[in-house]
Design a protein around this motif. Sequence first.
Motif, PDB file in Angstrom:
ATOM      1  N   VAL A 174     -19.908  -5.237  30.108  1.00 21.36           N
ATOM      2  CA  VAL A 174     -20.053  -4.543  28.820  1.00 21.36           C
ATOM      3  C   VAL A 174     -21.539  -4.407  28.518  1.00 21.36           C
ATOM      4  N   MET A 175     -21.992  -3.172  28.358  1.00 24.09           N
ATOM      5  CA  MET A 175     -23.413  -2.894  28.149  1.00 24.09           C
ATOM      6  C   MET A 175     -23.607  -2.236  26.788  1.00 24.09           C
ATOM      7  N   GLU A 176     -24.329  -2.941  25.914  1.00 25.70           N
ATOM      8  CA  GLU A 176     -24.553  -2.477  24.546  1.00 25.70           C
ATOM      9  C   GLU A 176     -25.979  -1.951  24.399  1.00 25.70           C
ATOM     10  N   SER A 177     -26.104  -0.801  23.731  1.00 23.86           N
ATOM     11  CA  SER A 177     -27.419  -0.226  23.370  1.00 23.86           C
ATOM     12  C   SER A 177     -28.369  -0.183  24.566  1.00 23.86           C
ATOM     13  N   LEU A 178     -27.896   0.365  25.673  1.00 26.32           N
ATOM     14  CA  LEU A 178     -28.702   0.414  26.890  1.00 26.32           C
ATOM     15  C   LEU A 178     -30.022   1.134  26.665  1.00 26.32           C
TER      16      LEU A 178
END
Length: 399
Positions: A174-178
Amino acid sequence: MVETPWLTIIGLGEDGPEGLSPASRDALTQAKVVMGPPRHLALLGETLAKQVEWPVPFADGLPLLLALRGQRVVVLASGDPFCFGAGSVIAAHLDRREWRAFPTPSTFSLAAAQLGWRLEETLCLGLHAAPLARLRPHLASGARAIVLLRDGHAPHALAAWLCAQGFGETRMTVMESLGGPRQRITNAPAQALPNRDFAHPLCVALEVAGNGPALPRSSGIDDSFFETDGQITKRPIRALTLSVLEPRAGLRLWDIGGGSGSIAVEWLLTHPTTQAVAIEPRADRAATIRRNADRLGVDRLQIVEGHAPKALADLPRPDAVFIGGGLSDGMLDHLTTTLPQGTRLVANAVTLESEALLASAQARLGGTLLRIELARAAPLGSKRGWKASYPVVQWAVVL
């Protein structure tokens, strides 16, 4: 000298204005109006231009934008506006000379750079405005996918859905605000995703693993994938039928007498741009078709509840038609006299009366007539023997 278009579509990353190109900065400097979602406007900060929030639902913003035609306008979008973004929707309402676009790296590019994945070998899907079941045709151990999700609750919904499909061992990243200062990355299997909040915008990378059944890529998937009351074109006949229907990218099918919807569903599974309409007179079977289509990731199937040929009146013209139920002289006459030249027509018959109709039609209109006889091994006393199924007669013709 080429005149500058009145509209500029700018892809904005999570690092805000710092990641913009000189051309994008010039467009913002010259703009009289800047439109975008609240999150994008907040990333941009104060501007000399008037800022207008793009409303929800998205379609409501198009009239506001078109009313600004002739002014210098900038529309903000995420990353690459033409990769599951707003760019193509906006461009469809304008002449090509009216707009220009300055993209930044898409979320998919940023995610692949984090993971070291080959983007050309990775499935990329936008599920922020689509059901999770769109993933179903692609679930197979070893597959890789990057998906966009709608909000911070969606990773938990995705994890639960993967577990229900038998792929709870799938590794989720899960990748947030890449690409921005709030970037955060979480790794866990779907069956053990941490019970905490995730911040939007986000995407999830999947390394699929588990013992769930994968959908075959060949025609004639197992009957067990379909819910049915017994009204279904069985696997071997379905494979032969799809072979002569010849599904190809962009083509539309009418599946008349849909039953369980197996022919229409498999037609749609062949390519993401195919289209299909299932026509079914019984409400309970129409509901079954809907469930089968949604569960197998082809929710774009259109279902019409009604009797053919009356129910066909307002439908978009097909490239191929399959008659799986309700075959009659009147229906054949209607189809062969109203469908455009070049339409592929395939009909299956089991009864002697239906066979006679197809034999007569083939004599008048040509095409191929095929008799399909199948038998399966079955117990015969203490030994085994062949148990024959009813023969199926298939007529296929290009009108």
